[in-house]
Design a protein around this motif. Structure first.
Motif, PDB file in Angstrom:
ATOM      1  N   LYS A 192      45.376  28.939  48.503  1.00  0.00           N
ATOM      2  CA  LYS A 192      44.916  28.512  50.191  1.00  0.00           C
ATOM      3  C   LYS A 192      43.347  29.664  50.237  1.00  0.00           C
ATOM      4  O   LYS A 192      42.181  29.313  50.083  1.00  0.00           O
ATOM      5  CB  LYS A 192      45.241  28.536  51.108  1.00  0.00           C
ATOM      6  N   GLN A 193      43.438  30.775  49.441  1.00  0.00           N
ATOM      7  CA  GLN A 193      42.677  32.179  50.068  1.00  0.00           C
ATOM      8  C   GLN A 193      41.502  31.681  49.192  1.00  0.00           C
ATOM      9  O   GLN A 193      40.774  32.231  48.978  1.00  0.00           O
ATOM     10  CB  GLN A 193      42.707  33.655  50.213  1.00  0.00           C
ATOM     11  N   ARG A 194      41.768  31.326  47.502  1.00  0.00           N
ATOM     12  CA  ARG A 194      41.052  31.536  46.687  1.00  0.00           C
ATOM     13  C   ARG A 194      39.780  30.305  46.982  1.00  0.00           C
ATOM     14  O   ARG A 194      38.865  30.648  46.287  1.00  0.00           O
ATOM     15  CB  ARG A 194      41.705  31.890  45.395  1.00  0.00           C
ATOM     16  N   THR A 195      40.759  29.098  47.524  1.00  0.00           N
ATOM     17  CA  THR A 195      39.313  28.015  47.664  1.00  0.00           C
ATOM     18  C   THR A 195      38.734  28.063  48.480  1.00  0.00           C
ATOM     19  O   THR A 195      37.435  28.029  49.010  1.00  0.00           O
ATOM     20  CB  THR A 195      40.327  26.675  47.629  1.00  0.00           C
ATOM     21  N   GLN A 196      39.279  29.052  50.126  1.00  0.00           N
ATOM     22  CA  GLN A 196      38.297  29.151  50.886  1.00  0.00           C
ATOM     23  C   GLN A 196      37.339  30.287  50.816  1.00  0.00           C
ATOM     24  O   GLN A 196      36.278  30.057  51.051  1.00  0.00           O
ATOM     25  CB  GLN A 196      39.621  29.879  51.904  1.00  0.00           C
ATOM     26  N   GLY A 197      37.928  31.164  49.883  1.00  0.00           N
ATOM     27  CA  GLY A 197      36.477  32.008  49.333  1.00  0.00           C
ATOM     28  C   GLY A 197      35.399  31.259  48.705  1.00  0.00           C
ATOM     29  O   GLY A 197      33.975  30.797  49.405  1.00  0.00           O
ATOM     30  N   PHE A 198      35.996  30.462  47.609  1.00  0.00           N
ATOM     31  CA  PHE A 198      34.801  29.825  47.318  1.00  0.00           C
ATOM     32  C   PHE A 198      33.965  28.750  47.582  1.00  0.00           C
ATOM     33  O   PHE A 198      33.076  28.934  47.468  1.00  0.00           O
ATOM     34  CB  PHE A 198      35.996  28.969  46.244  1.00  0.00           C
ATOM     35  N   ASP A 199      35.044  28.041  48.904  1.00  0.00           N
ATOM     36  CA  ASP A 199      33.723  27.383  49.850  1.00  0.00           C
ATOM     37  C   ASP A 199      32.711  28.294  50.438  1.00  0.00           C
ATOM     38  O   ASP A 199      32.100  27.556  50.362  1.00  0.00           O
ATOM     39  CB  ASP A 199      34.428  26.400  50.346  1.00  0.00           C
ATOM     40  N   ALA A 200      33.894  28.586  51.479  1.00  0.00           N
ATOM     41  CA  ALA A 200      32.258  29.555  51.650  1.00  0.00           C
ATOM     42  C   ALA A 200      31.400  29.737  51.078  1.00  0.00           C
ATOM     43  O   ALA A 200      29.976  30.166  51.758  1.00  0.00           O
ATOM     44  CB  ALA A 200      33.711  30.770  52.080  1.00  0.00           C
ATOM     45  N   ALA A 201      31.629  30.414  50.374  1.00  0.00           N
ATOM     46  CA  ALA A 201      30.226  31.072  49.408  1.00  0.00           C
ATOM     47  C   ALA A 201      28.938  30.030  49.145  1.00  0.00           C
ATOM     48  O   ALA A 201      27.849  29.754  48.964  1.00  0.00           O
ATOM     49  CB  ALA A 201      30.976  31.412  47.920  1.00  0.00           C
ATOM     50  N   LEU A 202      29.898  29.011  48.958  1.00  0.00           N
ATOM     51  CA  LEU A 202      29.000  27.854  47.953  1.00  0.00           C
ATOM     52  C   LEU A 202      28.504  26.754  49.925  1.00  0.00           C
ATOM     53  O   LEU A 202      26.968  26.757  48.856  1.00  0.00           O
ATOM     54  CB  LEU A 202      29.962  26.490  47.623  1.00  0.00           C
ATOM     55  N   LYS A 203      28.934  28.009  50.777  1.00  0.00           N
ATOM     56  CA  LYS A 203      27.876  26.909  52.511  1.00  0.00           C
ATOM     57  C   LYS A 203      26.361  27.942  52.248  1.00  0.00           C
ATOM     58  O   LYS A 203      26.074  27.129  52.210  1.00  0.00           O
ATOM     59  CB  LYS A 203      28.595  27.213  53.309  1.00  0.00           C
ATOM     60  N   ASN A 204      26.298  28.031  51.524  1.00  0.00           N
ATOM     61  CA  ASN A 204      25.358  29.227  51.250  1.00  0.00           C
ATOM     62  C   ASN A 204      24.177  28.297  49.866  1.00  0.00           C
ATOM     63  O   ASN A 204      23.077  29.351  50.104  1.00  0.00           O
ATOM     64  CB  ASN A 204      24.899  30.393  50.725  1.00  0.00           C
ATOM     65  N   TYR A 205      24.488  27.339  49.451  1.00  0.00           N
ATOM     66  CA  TYR A 205      23.869  27.237  48.390  1.00  0.00           C
ATOM     67  C   TYR A 205      23.651  25.503  48.521  1.00  0.00           C
ATOM     68  O   TYR A 205      24.939  24.426  48.212  1.00  0.00           O
ATOM     69  CB  TYR A 205      24.406  27.083  47.546  1.00  0.00           C
ATOM     70  N   PRO A 206      23.188  24.990  49.609  1.00  0.00           N
ATOM     71  CA  PRO A 206      22.718  23.396  50.347  1.00  0.00           C
ATOM     72  C   PRO A 206      22.959  22.657  49.098  1.00  0.00           C
ATOM     73  O   PRO A 206      23.087  21.230  48.788  1.00  0.00           O
ATOM     74  CB  PRO A 206      21.924  22.931  50.713  1.00  0.00           C
ATOM     75  N   ASN A 207      22.632  22.583  47.646  1.00  0.00           N
ATOM     76  CA  ASN A 207      21.979  21.722  46.712  1.00  0.00           C
ATOM     77  C   ASN A 207      23.504  21.723  46.002  1.00  0.00           C
ATOM     78  O   ASN A 207      23.370  20.585  45.216  1.00  0.00           O
ATOM     79  CB  ASN A 207      21.076  22.335  46.114  1.00  0.00           C
ATOM     80  N   ILE A 208      24.074  22.186  46.456  1.00  0.00           N
ATOM     81  CA  ILE A 208      25.274  22.438  44.895  1.00  0.00           C
ATOM     82  C   ILE A 208      26.541  21.320  45.567  1.00  0.00           C
ATOM     83  O   ILE A 208      26.782  21.435  47.843  1.00  0.00           O
ATOM     84  CB  ILE A 208      26.215  23.638  45.226  1.00  0.00           C
ATOM     85  N   LYS A 209      27.639  20.710  45.540  1.00  0.00           N
ATOM     86  CA  LYS A 209      28.445  19.802  46.513  1.00  0.00           C
ATOM     87  C   LYS A 209      29.903  20.246  45.433  1.00  0.00           C
ATOM     88  O   LYS A 209      28.956  20.439  43.993  1.00  0.00           O
ATOM     89  CB  LYS A 209      27.873  18.313  46.669  1.00  0.00           C
ATOM     90  N   LYS A 210      30.571  20.498  45.847  1.00  0.00           N
ATOM     91  CA  LYS A 210      32.007  20.414  45.040  1.00  0.00           C
ATOM     92  C   LYS A 210      32.826  19.152  45.058  1.00  0.00           C
ATOM     93  O   LYS A 210      33.153  18.505  46.670  1.00  0.00           O
ATOM     94  CB  LYS A 210      32.827  21.238  45.499  1.00  0.00           C
ATOM     95  N   VAL A 211      33.040  18.464  43.622  1.00  0.00           N
ATOM     96  CA  VAL A 211      33.256  17.381  43.991  1.00  0.00           C
ATOM     97  C   VAL A 211      33.884  16.434  43.006  1.00  0.00           C
ATOM     98  O   VAL A 211      34.604  15.485  43.352  1.00  0.00           O
ATOM     99  CB  VAL A 211      32.203  16.128  42.256  1.00  0.00           C
ATOM    100  N   ALA A 212      35.214  17.943  42.421  1.00  0.00           N
ATOM    101  CA  ALA A 212      36.493  16.784  42.950  1.00  0.00           C
ATOM    102  C   ALA A 212      37.256  19.287  42.220  1.00  0.00           C
ATOM    103  O   ALA A 212      36.694  19.385  42.963  1.00  0.00           O
ATOM    104  CB  ALA A 212      37.425  16.704  41.050  1.00  0.00           C
ATOM    105  N   ARG A 213      38.611  18.580  42.695  1.00  0.00           N
ATOM    106  CA  ARG A 213      39.828  19.882  42.907  1.00  0.00           C
ATOM    107  C   ARG A 213      40.987  19.344  42.833  1.00  0.00           C
ATOM    108  O   ARG A 213      41.763  18.081  42.386  1.00  0.00           O
ATOM    109  CB  ARG A 213      39.609  20.798  44.294  1.00  0.00           C
ATOM    110  N   GLN A 214      41.602  20.073  41.811  1.00  0.00           N
ATOM    111  CA  GLN A 214      43.164  20.007  40.955  1.00  0.00           C
ATOM    112  C   GLN A 214      43.823  20.498  41.226  1.00  0.00           C
ATOM    113  O   GLN A 214      43.208  22.247  40.923  1.00  0.00           O
ATOM    114  CB  GLN A 214      42.998  18.991  39.461  1.00  0.00           C
ATOM    115  N   ALA A 215      44.870  20.768  41.360  1.00  0.00           N
ATOM    116  CA  ALA A 215      45.328  22.450  41.224  1.00  0.00           C
ATOM    117  C   ALA A 215      46.603  22.152  40.416  1.00  0.00           C
ATOM    118  O   ALA A 215      47.437  20.891  39.719  1.00  0.00           O
ATOM    119  CB  ALA A 215      46.904  22.583  42.382  1.00  0.00           C
ATOM    120  N   ALA A 216      47.014  23.427  39.975  1.00  0.00           N
ATOM    121  CA  ALA A 216      47.408  23.295  38.268  1.00  0.00           C
ATOM    122  C   ALA A 216      48.646  24.436  38.786  1.00  0.00           C
ATOM    123  O   ALA A 216      48.899  24.693  39.660  1.00  0.00           O
ATOM    124  CB  ALA A 216      46.546  24.175  37.097  1.00  0.00           C
ATOM    125  N   GLU A 217      48.911  24.859  37.615  1.00  0.00           N
ATOM    126  CA  GLU A 217      50.816  25.964  38.254  1.00  0.00           C
ATOM    127  C   GLU A 217      50.419  27.503  37.074  1.00  0.00           C
ATOM    128  O   GLU A 217      51.746  27.867  36.880  1.00  0.00           O
ATOM    129  CB  GLU A 217      51.629  24.864  37.635  1.00  0.00           C
TER     130      GLU A 217
END
Length: 345
Positions: A192-217
């Motif tokens: 959860k923390q890694r995803t939160q950090g990743f999403d926070a960084a992407l907010k600085n780039y309005p041209n970028i959209k995260k379109v998919a996320r899959q959890a592995a093991e």
């Protein structure tokens, strides 16, 4: 990769290598010019007060965890004044508690513990501290600060943040850029923390959209299976962040099988195979964000310092800090040679 901590205390050093170099000065009988590689001597021939360190970690069923054990053992061997009492790793909470209680009964001078479950092992940490045995809590954090003298570990939020900024800078001039994320186990706080950090960084780039996320093991097999699903669902994207280099081996297999090379990939943790692929630079993997297993070597340095009543070289305080957070450096082709010796198999 195992469940890690949300606590981010003092930022210490600039990377995995930096942590080892700075912490190597924990005692006054250290050499001032220790090489960065953990394969090199950690100290000169001068020895201080003999210290017996008890080390208890989980089962090494993952490349990163195996590297944790290797780093602790090899670091301890480099000190003539350190005796390491190491337990057989276990993911069974009751068994690990029993192993730690055995070390307490042996009256070791200091304990280094990477708990299988930080919450469940808090009481045995308290037991050690009450017995006068200082505890270095490695990575997965106990529920109470009274259960340890010092915590040292990685920065999961920072790992995601730096991965996001790296990708963002690569795609900042691309219109309508699309990124996807191959996460780890979703029931772990670290994921959860890694995803939160990743999403926070992407907010600085309005041209970028995260379109998919899959959890592995965090396994090769799960990485391959989940990446195959992502590739089938997403015919076009520009970047992938994979949380873990072990599952990344499987992800790269799926990518090769699909014949895809139309995006860049960033990994996580710092596996040797990832470093080698980055250096070769003939595939999609362009960088990885460190979660350095060298923290175990630094934990041995800290334990030795505690046992000898020393502080950390380079700091003014007489005592070691209560919390040390390692930096999640980004390794790409420009600096990969610097980190190659720290890569785990």
């Amino acid at each position: 990769m195992p469940e890690l901590t949300s606590r981010r205390g003092m930022l210490f050093g600039t990377a995995a290598v930096g942590a080892g170099v700075l912490l190597s000065g924990c005692t006054s009988n250290e050499s001032d010019d220790e090489p960065a590689s953990n394969d090199q001597p950690a100290a000169d021939d001068k020895s201080g007060k003999p210290v017996t360190i008890g080390f208890a970690g989980p089962q090494a069923d993952h490349g990163w965890l195996n590297a944790i054990n290797d780093n602790a053992k090899s670091r301890a061997k480099k000190y003539k004044d350190v005796t390491l009492e190491i337990t057989e790793g276990s993911n069974d909470t009751a068994q690990q508690i029993g192993q730690i209680e055995t070390l307490i009964n042996k009256k070791v001078d200091v304990l280094v513990v990477l708990p299988a479950d930080g919450k469940a092992l808090t009481q045995v940490g308290l037991q050690a501290m009450r017995a006068g045995i200082p505890v270095v809590n490695l990575d997965r954090i106990f529920n109470s600060p009274q259960a340890y003298r010092c915590w040292i570990g990685g920065d999961n939020y920072g790992m995601g943040l730096n991965a996001g900024h790296y990708i963002g800078e690569k795609l900042k001039n691309k219109k309508n850029a699309r990124v996807i994320e191959l996460a780890g186990l979703d029931n772990l706080e670290l994921t959860k923390q890694r995803t939160q950090g990743f999403d926070a960084a992407l907010k600085n780039y309005p041209n970028i959209k995260k379109v998919a996320r899959q959890a592995a093991e965090f396994t090769v097999e799960s990485g391959q299976a989940k990446m195959s699903q992502l590739l089938q669902a997403q015919s076009k994207f520009d970047a992938l962040w994979n949380h873990d280099d072990d599952q990344g081996v499987g992800a790269l297999r799926a990518i090769d099988q699909a014949g895809r090379d139309d995006f860049l990939m960033v990994g996580g943790a710092g596996a040797l195979s990832a470093f080698q692929a980055i250096k070769q630079d003939d595939g999609v993997l362009k960088a990885t964000v460190l979660y350095p297993p060298t923290m175990a070597a630094s934990a041995i340095d800290l334990a030795r310092a505690l046992g000898q009543g020393k502080g950390v070289g380079g700091l003014a305080e007489f005592e070691i800090p209560s919390s040390l957070t390692l930096y999640s450096a980004v390794v790409d082709k420009d600096n990969v040679d610097q980190y190659m010796s720290t890569g785990f198999k």
